[in-house]
Design a protein around this motif. Structure first.
Motif: not given
Length: 179
Positions: A79-81, A83-85, A87-89, A120, A161, A165
């Motif tokens: 889930k963290l991967i 979410f952070l992906s 945010v990155y996009s 995300g 990533l 995933s």
């Protein structure tokens, strides 16, 4: 003179059968994971524009999966991967300029970008959606080359990533339903 011959247990077949029953399922799952990752790489290499359908299909296939307590730390990482992906996009991809004649493809790109950010945000409720944002990052690099007409040759920052995933999604065993 005596010769030393190795002693062979007469029960080696029984030992081999018990080892296969213990570790056979793990080995089958491991080789299925490797096969799925190989198929993933081939699709990514042969049809990069259509590759995004593989992670979306995997996410849809895992929609009803439930995981037991032993898998909770891995699911949290997953889930963290996701979410952070997202945010990155959210930070990097909203302002990609479209080349002439690529407006339809640019609209598709933006629609999938919005879907990736939504996935995300929702992946904390639905863990299967955590596959989509990292997959979008890798797919979007190939699409950005087509949409903008500019060469983008580095995907090292997002490829791990996506691989992590996908491995988590393919490697987690869902909890068996109780009767």
């Amino acid at each position: 003179m005596s010769t030393f011959a190795p002693t062979v247990s007469k029960n080696w077949r029984v030992s081999a059968a018990s080892a296969m029953s213990k570790y056979g399922l793990v080995a089958v799952q491991f080789f299925a994971l490797l096969l799925a990752l190989k198929i993933n790489r081939k699709i990514e290499w042969l049809a990069p524009s259509l590759w995004i359908l593989f992670p979306i299909s995997l996410s849809a296939a895992l929609a009803r999966a439930k995981y037991d307590d032993a898998a909770k730390p891995v699911v949290k990482l997953w889930k963290l991967i996701g979410f952070l992906s997202a945010v990155y996009s959210l930070i990097h991809y909203p302002l990609i300029p479209a080349a002439e004649g690529m407006h339809g493809r640019h609209v598709l790109f933006l629609a999938l970008w919005i879907s990736s950010i939504a996935a995300g945000a929702l992946c904390f409720r639905f863990p299967n959606l955590a596959i989509i944002p990292p997959a979008f990052l890798l797919w979007s690099i190939n699409e950005a080359q087509i949409i903008t007409g500019l060469a983008i040759i580095v995907n090292i920052d997002v490829a791990p990533l996506t691989a992590v995933s996908m491995c988590i999604g393919l490697g987690l065993r869902p909890m068996l339903p109780t009767i």
